[in-house]
Write an enzyme that holds these catalytic residues in place. Structure first.
Site, PDB file in Angstrom:
ATOM      1  N   ASP A   7       0.711  -1.081   0.052  1.00 14.39           N
ATOM      2  CA  ASP A   7      -0.370  -0.172  -0.196  1.00 14.39           C
ATOM      3  C   ASP A   7       0.890   1.007   0.146  1.00 14.39           C
ATOM      4  OD1 ASP A   7      -3.366  -0.926   1.058  1.00 14.39           O
ATOM      5  OD2 ASP A   7      -1.877  -2.136   1.474  1.00 14.39           O
ATOM      6  N   ASP A  42      -6.022   4.379  -5.482  1.00 15.69           N
ATOM      7  CA  ASP A  42      -6.042   3.043  -4.521  1.00 15.69           C
ATOM      8  C   ASP A  42      -4.662   2.797  -5.193  1.00 15.69           C
ATOM      9  OD1 ASP A  42      -6.991   1.181  -2.819  1.00 15.69           O
ATOM     10  OD2 ASP A  42      -9.317   1.525  -3.157  1.00 15.69           O
ATOM     11  N   VAL A  62      -3.337  -0.285  -3.036  1.00 14.98           N
ATOM     12  CA  VAL A  62      -4.198  -1.992  -3.690  1.00 14.98           C
ATOM     13  C   VAL A  62      -5.598  -1.639  -2.969  1.00 14.98           C
ATOM     14  CG1 VAL A  62      -3.600  -3.776  -2.301  1.00 14.98           C
ATOM     15  CG2 VAL A  62      -1.793  -2.419  -3.015  1.00 14.98           C
ATOM     16  N   ASP A  63      -6.380  -1.789  -4.437  1.00 15.00           N
ATOM     17  CA  ASP A  63      -8.064  -1.938  -3.928  1.00 15.00           C
ATOM     18  C   ASP A  63      -8.342  -3.143  -3.364  1.00 15.00           C
ATOM     19  OD1 ASP A  63     -10.521  -0.740  -3.964  1.00 15.00           O
ATOM     20  OD2 ASP A  63     -10.587  -1.791  -5.497  1.00 15.00           O
ATOM     21  N   THR A 119      -7.129  -4.553  -0.412  1.00 15.09           N
ATOM     22  CA  THR A 119      -5.928  -5.621   0.239  1.00 15.09           C
ATOM     23  C   THR A 119      -6.275  -6.540   0.828  1.00 15.09           C
ATOM     24  OG1 THR A 119      -6.280  -2.788   0.946  1.00 15.09           O
ATOM     25  CG2 THR A 119      -4.403  -4.411   2.442  1.00 15.09           C
ATOM     26  N   SER A 173     -11.626  -5.849  -4.499  1.00 20.11           N
ATOM     27  CA  SER A 173     -11.606  -5.402  -5.393  1.00 20.11           C
ATOM     28  C   SER A 173     -11.960  -4.806  -7.399  1.00 20.11           C
ATOM     29  CB  SER A 173      -9.931  -5.677  -5.565  1.00 20.11           C
ATOM     30  OG  SER A 173      -9.816  -5.694  -6.874  1.00 20.11           O
ATOM     31  N   LYS A 225     -13.448  -6.656 -10.203  1.00 18.99           N
ATOM     32  CA  LYS A 225     -15.019  -6.672 -10.833  1.00 18.99           C
ATOM     33  C   LYS A 225     -15.466  -5.615 -11.781  1.00 18.99           C
ATOM     34  CE  LYS A 225     -16.341  -5.841  -6.739  1.00 18.99           C
ATOM     35  NZ  LYS A 225     -15.314  -5.880  -5.497  1.00 18.99           N
ATOM     36  N   LYS A 227     -23.492  -3.360  -5.895  1.00 19.06           N
ATOM     37  CA  LYS A 227     -23.233  -3.259  -4.620  1.00 19.06           C
ATOM     38  C   LYS A 227     -24.292  -2.427  -3.634  1.00 19.06           C
ATOM     39  CE  LYS A 227     -19.468  -1.399  -1.099  1.00 19.06           C
ATOM     40  NZ  LYS A 227     -18.803  -1.055  -1.295  1.00 19.06           N
ATOM     41  N   ASP A 275     -12.305   4.210  -4.936  1.00 17.93           N
ATOM     42  CA  ASP A 275     -12.606   3.060  -5.221  1.00 17.93           C
ATOM     43  C   ASP A 275     -13.884   2.636  -6.424  1.00 17.93           C
ATOM     44  OD1 ASP A 275     -11.770   0.979  -2.956  1.00 17.93           O
ATOM     45  OD2 ASP A 275     -13.412   2.115  -1.243  1.00 17.93           O
TER      46      ASP A 275
END
Length: 380
Positions: A53, A144, A146-147, A149, A288, A291, A305, A317
């Site tokens: 990250d 981001d 590391v989307d 994590t 993450s 998608k 979502k 995100d």
């Protein structure tokens, strides 16, 4: 100025730096899965944060500053508070080492490294430089590092997401997906009450493991290239292939994605909407922004979502994924059918109930209609 020319430098730098840090993340994840005892800390929200990250944020922050000036506006997830504490000296040293090793590989990606090794203070400065809050005017990079994590620390799917927002509108989106193979047939699915998208790294040739997707707003095209390995050189854009959303518009044939984590997602409501609209396949749960990549590539047709009460979606995100899906031919809105608003700071303020991404307007309209029909009985 043509929009293609307007953002050509930004696009090229973004693709190259995301590609570079995605390869770095593969290396960090390999060591993390083997032994993560001293590489994971807990943030204030108890989600794990790793060397990757901070290393990604430092590397991207430094690179964007070199190309676009020290005053470049960067909105990103991490801060330096934890990393600056005396008890984190070992973690900071690992980040410094990782960043310098990554930047030294710059020429392989068409990027130049620093003149000398960066020290701890310079690394912390590069991370802390990513402290913008965005807004309605001007250009703001959104990162981001590391989307997903949780997927990262479990050896599963995650993404590096970088977008450029200009006057409140995302205009460039780049997704590095280090565990998402170029070919759908290399994917692996864990079967339970739903399917979880994973990676089959032991069976897939290394050259097939990992990809970078990118798009520019209003280009009508989205692209994907394989991650390079070894002593290969990044050939951009020659190595890329165009990606297009699926043509499936029959809900009974569509694949439906949703987040893995239950903490901020109402799986029950998503399941009800899926049933009402005729989505018959088991949901595919994915860590993450992979998608969004799945929708853009045609590996899935629907992503929904619906956040639980009190949770606020963050722009990092979604920004990169939205550009890529839309330019690949898909549709992304909130659950009321309105475009997502990236102009109001770090959160997607004014979001209507949730987010819906689809491969086409037919499926999208059916799902929005099902949300309206189901909402009064929901427990969101």
């Amino acid at each position: 100025m043509e929009e293609a020319d307007k953002y050509s430098k930004e696009m090229e730098v973004a693709v190259r730096v995301v590609h570079m840090v995605s390869v770095m993340c593969q290396k960090v994840q390999a060591s993390l899965v083997a032994d993560r005892s001293d590489q994971v800390k807990s943030k204030d929200d108890d989600s794990p944060v790793t060397v990757a990250d901070w290393s990604v944020q430092a590397t991207v922050g430094w690179t964007l500053s070199e190309f676009f000036g020290k005053n470049v506006s960067i909105v990103a997830e991490e801060d330096v508070e934890t990393l600056s504490k005396p008890e984190s000296a070992g973690l900071l040293a690992a980040v410094v080492k990782t960043v310098n090793e990554c930047l030294a590989e710059g020429p392989q990606f068409g990027l130049y490294p620093p003149d000398k090794t960066l020290g701890s203070l310079e690394i912390l400065e590069a991370i802390n430089r990513c402290n913008s809050t965005g807004g309605r005017t001007g250009r703001h990079w959104v990162l981001d590092p590391v989307d997903g994590t949780l997927g990262f620390v479990r050896g599963d799917q995650y993404a590096v997401a970088l977008a450029l927002i200009d006057d409140g509108k995302p205009v460039i989106g780049v997704l590095g997906c280090p565990n998402y193979p170029m070919k759908k047939e290399w994917l692996n699915y864990h079967q339970n009450s739903s399917q979880t998208l994973s990676t089959r790294s032991t069976l897939s040739p290394k050259r097939e493991q990992g990809c970078v997707l990118y798009a520019r707003r209003r280009s009508g095209q989205a692209w994907m290239q394989p991650l390079i390995h070894g002593n290969e050189k990044l050939q951009w854009p020659n190595s890329a292939q165009q990606v297009i959303v699926s043509s499936i518009d029959d809900p009974s044939l569509a694949t439906f994605c949703e987040p893995v984590e239950k903490a901020n997602t109402n799986h029950t409501f998503s399941t009800g909407v899926a049933h009402d609209v005729g989505l018959r396949n088991q949901p595919l749960r994915v860590h993450s922004m992979v998608k969004y990549a799945a929708i853009a590539r045609g590996d899935a047709e629907v992503f929904m979502k619906f956040s639980r009460a009190g949770y606020k979606e963050k722009i990092w995100d979604h920004a990169a994924g939205v550009v890529i899906v839309e330019e690949a031919g898909g549709v992304v809105t909130d659950a009321g059918g309105r475009p997502l608003d990236f102009s109001r700071g770090v959160y997607l303020e004014g979001l209507d109930r949730g987010i819906i991404a689809c491969s086409g307007a037919t499926l999208h309209d059916k799902i929005v209609g099902a949300v309206y029909a189901s909402w009064d009985s929901s427990n969101l």
